[in-house]
Design an enzyme around this catalytic site. Structure first.
Site, PDB file in Angstrom:
ATOM      1  N   ASP A 179      71.626  68.571   9.274  1.00 45.28           N
ATOM      2  CA  ASP A 179      70.694  68.992  10.308  1.00 45.28           C
ATOM      3  C   ASP A 179      71.384  68.761  11.650  1.00 45.28           C
ATOM      4  O   ASP A 179      71.464  67.630  12.130  1.00 45.28           O
ATOM      5  CB  ASP A 179      69.400  68.182  10.184  1.00 45.28           C
ATOM      6  CG  ASP A 179      68.439  68.456  11.338  1.00 45.28           C
ATOM      7  OD1 ASP A 179      68.804  69.207  12.274  1.00 45.28           O
ATOM      8  OD2 ASP A 179      67.322  67.906  11.306  1.00 45.28           O
ATOM      9  N   HIS A 222      63.974  64.160  11.020  1.00 48.26           N
ATOM     10  CA  HIS A 222      62.892  64.963  11.614  1.00 48.26           C
ATOM     11  C   HIS A 222      62.019  65.499  10.470  1.00 48.26           C
ATOM     12  O   HIS A 222      62.520  65.731   9.369  1.00 48.26           O
ATOM     13  CB  HIS A 222      63.543  66.118  12.371  1.00 48.26           C
ATOM     14  CG  HIS A 222      62.618  66.951  13.190  1.00 48.26           C
ATOM     15  ND1 HIS A 222      61.858  67.961  12.650  1.00 48.26           N
ATOM     16  CD2 HIS A 222      62.341  66.942  14.519  1.00 48.26           C
ATOM     17  CE1 HIS A 222      61.153  68.535  13.618  1.00 48.26           C
ATOM     18  NE2 HIS A 222      61.432  67.942  14.764  1.00 48.26           N
ATOM     19  N   CYS A 229      58.125  63.984  15.863  1.00 48.29           N
ATOM     20  CA  CYS A 229      58.246  64.589  14.525  1.00 48.29           C
ATOM     21  C   CYS A 229      59.114  63.728  13.617  1.00 48.29           C
ATOM     22  O   CYS A 229      59.890  64.249  12.806  1.00 48.29           O
ATOM     23  CB  CYS A 229      58.800  66.011  14.589  1.00 48.29           C
ATOM     24  SG  CYS A 229      57.759  67.146  15.482  1.00 48.29           S
ATOM     25  N   LYS A 252      67.869  74.476  21.621  1.00 48.99           N
ATOM     26  CA  LYS A 252      68.379  73.166  22.055  1.00 48.99           C
ATOM     27  C   LYS A 252      69.809  73.272  22.570  1.00 48.99           C
ATOM     28  O   LYS A 252      70.442  72.281  22.901  1.00 48.99           O
ATOM     29  CB  LYS A 252      68.306  72.167  20.895  1.00 48.99           C
ATOM     30  CG  LYS A 252      66.860  71.865  20.492  1.00 48.99           C
ATOM     31  CD  LYS A 252      66.799  70.793  19.430  1.00 48.99           C
ATOM     32  CE  LYS A 252      65.530  70.861  18.631  1.00 48.99           C
ATOM     33  NZ  LYS A 252      64.467  69.982  19.115  1.00 48.99           N
ATOM     34  N   GLN A 289      70.015  68.463  16.864  1.00 47.85           N
ATOM     35  CA  GLN A 289      70.285  67.694  18.076  1.00 47.85           C
ATOM     36  C   GLN A 289      71.768  67.675  18.405  1.00 47.85           C
ATOM     37  O   GLN A 289      72.163  67.777  19.563  1.00 47.85           O
ATOM     38  CB  GLN A 289      69.807  66.238  17.913  1.00 47.85           C
ATOM     39  CG  GLN A 289      68.315  66.060  17.963  1.00 47.85           C
ATOM     40  CD  GLN A 289      67.710  66.427  19.310  1.00 47.85           C
ATOM     41  OE1 GLN A 289      68.317  66.246  20.362  1.00 47.85           O
ATOM     42  NE2 GLN A 289      66.507  66.963  19.283  1.00 47.85           N
TER      43      GLN A 289
HETATM   44  N1  PMP Z   1      65.894  68.431  13.322  1.00 46.12           N
HETATM   45  C1  PMP Z   1      65.995  67.709  14.428  1.00 46.12           C
HETATM   46  C2  PMP Z   1      66.844  66.462  14.425  1.00 46.12           C
HETATM   47  C3  PMP Z   1      65.322  68.111  15.577  1.00 46.12           C
HETATM   48  O1  PMP Z   1      65.411  67.377  16.691  1.00 46.12           O
HETATM   49  C4  PMP Z   1      64.541  69.291  15.541  1.00 46.12           C
HETATM   50  C5  PMP Z   1      63.773  69.771  16.762  1.00 46.12           C
HETATM   51  N2  PMP Z   1      63.099  68.750  17.462  1.00 46.12           N
HETATM   52  C6  PMP Z   1      64.474  70.010  14.358  1.00 46.12           C
HETATM   53  C7  PMP Z   1      65.180  69.559  13.273  1.00 46.12           C
HETATM   54  C8  PMP Z   1      63.681  71.269  14.221  1.00 46.12           C
HETATM   55  O2  PMP Z   1      64.186  72.265  15.034  1.00 46.12           O
HETATM   56  P1  PMP Z   1      63.348  73.586  15.310  1.00 46.12           P
HETATM   57  O3  PMP Z   1      61.983  73.144  15.723  1.00 46.12           O
HETATM   58  O4  PMP Z   1      64.097  74.236  16.433  1.00 46.12           O
HETATM   59  O5  PMP Z   1      63.355  74.395  14.070  1.00 46.12           O
END
Ligand code: PMP
Length: 407
Positions: free
Chosen positions: A201, A124, A365, A227, A204
């Site tokens: 990270d 991401h 993203c 999430k 998910q």
């Molecule tokens: N890493 C991953 C794999 C994600 O899916 C996301 C959110 N789509 C993020 C990081 C970022 O999370 P946040 O926007 O809640 O900070």
């Protein structure tokens, strides 16, 4: 999985029970964010209605109650991820802030010339851009683990990237763009063999599988509440105590200090050293409630239920003419990214919304991995434990209808 009482759980999520465009909502955008059970909504409401005050600051009753709830939430998180101690659980605003905290207080603060951070092709943006900023600002080098056409990491290539220069491996546990589950334990062990630390990270993964930070032996683990059926604006950074102890504060402010004077300021102890300012108190309390909620169901049960649902959905979608699933790793969870020949993803998303079906379209993203697959966007249906086979059937029907309108 007949014991998994999905209808009972669904009933506890008020937002799932509404009509969109005259059709029952089919919510398949859980990778972007999850809906909230009544228990979480009630926990937040009850806090604001009865117990609200600032934390760690007052001797009055409400402040004490708020502090007790806030610190009890830390213990809930500790147990949930099996951290060894409460000092290892830092509340942040979300995964993004957790990663940036590690970027600044761990990587930037100890950077040696030639240091490298390894990420994967399918990260991401929030696990790419913080490292690129350090690349521009202080000369860190970012190395990228390549993937194959299924969206699986090339493990041998990863091993080749590891060296004594590797400061950190920053790696997703579950790709939001492809659904790939990474071979985390083996990667962590290999990184440790060269003396590197590992940041996971877990944005998910956290809602889809059991996470045990001590079993993984990761050095840092980041996730977001939203999430995980919990409020927005709250997240967690887990870090091993010895590392956190040695790291400088990330932000300065109230709460993170012991003594402030213009001759010199003494920082607070863990975890408060990393929690400057008034935190998202209601969010933290809501997060504990969300964690209690999924813990009662059991992440193991949830993973098994969702795995069967993912297989059902994969077979159903694959049968649609012209549909190509992007991300076909052997080890996968919760995410179905796809493209349909002759149909633009955003047109598809709009037509699905007109039929009550909520999915995400775009680059998720994760533009580098989109580029790898030669696409600029996919449609993505992402599951949670409250989704059903009927949801998948409705998705497939809606896609068929959209295709007949668009081609
Ligand atoms: N890493 C991953 C794999 C994600 O899916 C996301 C959110 N789509 C993020 C990081 C970022 O999370 P946040 O926007 O809640 O900070």
């Amino acid at each position: 999985h007949s014991e998994f009482d999905v209808n009972r759980y669904r009933a506890e999520f008020p937002a799932l029970h509404q009509e969109i465009s005259g059709r029952p909502l089919v919510y398949l955008d859980n990778g972007a964010s999850t809906q909230k059970p009544q228990a979480v909504i009630d926990a937040v409401e009850s806090f604001y209605a009865h117990d609200y005050a600032n934390v760690h600051r007052g001797i009055h009753t409400l402040s004490q109650r708020a502090t007790d709830l806030f610190e009890a939430a830390r213990e809930t998180v500790r147990q949930f991820i099996n951290a060894a101690s409460l000092e290892e659980v830092i509340f942040t605003s979300g995964t993004t802030e957790s990663i940036n905290l590690v970027a600044h207080s761990f990587v930037r603060a100890n950077l040696q010339p030639g240091d490298e951070v390894i990420v994967s092709m399918m990260e991401h943006h929030s696990n790419i851009v913080p490292w690129q900023l350090l690349e521009q600002q202080v000369g860190l080098k970012v190395r990228v683990i390549p993937i194959n056409e299924h969206g699986e990491l090339l493990f041998d290539e990863f091993l080749k990237l590891l060296s004594p220069k590797t400061k950190l491996l920053a790696i997703t546990q579950l790709s939001n763009a492809l659904g790939t589950i990474t071979p985390l334990k083996a990667m962590i062990d290999a990184a440790h063999d060269v003396g590197a630390k590992v940041l996971v990270d877990g944005a998910q993964a956290i809602a889809h599988m059991e996470v045990d930070v001590q079993a993984l032996d990761c050095d840092f683990y980041a996730f977001s509440g939203h999430k995980l059926f919990s409020p927005t604006g709250v997240g967690v950074l887990y870090g091993k105590r010895a590392l956190l102890d040695a790291m400088p504060p990330y932000q300065g402010g109230g709460e993170m200090i012991k003594v402030v004077s213009f001759e010199g300021t003494e920082f607070n102890e863990l975890p408060h050293k990393f929690e400057a300012g008034t935190p998202n108190i209601a969010g933290v309390i809501g997060l504990a409630s969300g964690i209690d909620y999924v813990t009662q169901i059991g992440l193991g049960q949830i993973a098994a239920y969702e795995h069967a649902l993912l297989e059902y959905a994969t077979a159903k979608l694959s049968a649609i003419d012209g549909l190509r699933i992007i991300g076909t790793a052997k080890d996968k969870a919760s995410i179905l990214s796809f493209q349909i020949a002759g149909v633009h993803a955003s047109d598809l998303g709009t037509l699905l919304d007109h039929q009550g079906v909520a999915i995400r379209v775009g680059h998720h993203c994760a533009m580098p991995v989109m580029a790898f697959f030669g696409v600029d966007a996919t449609a993505r249906a992402s599951l949670a434990f409250y989704n059903t086979r009927e949801d998948i059937d409705a998705l497939v029907d809606a896609i068929q209808k959209a295709i007949s309108m668009l081609t």
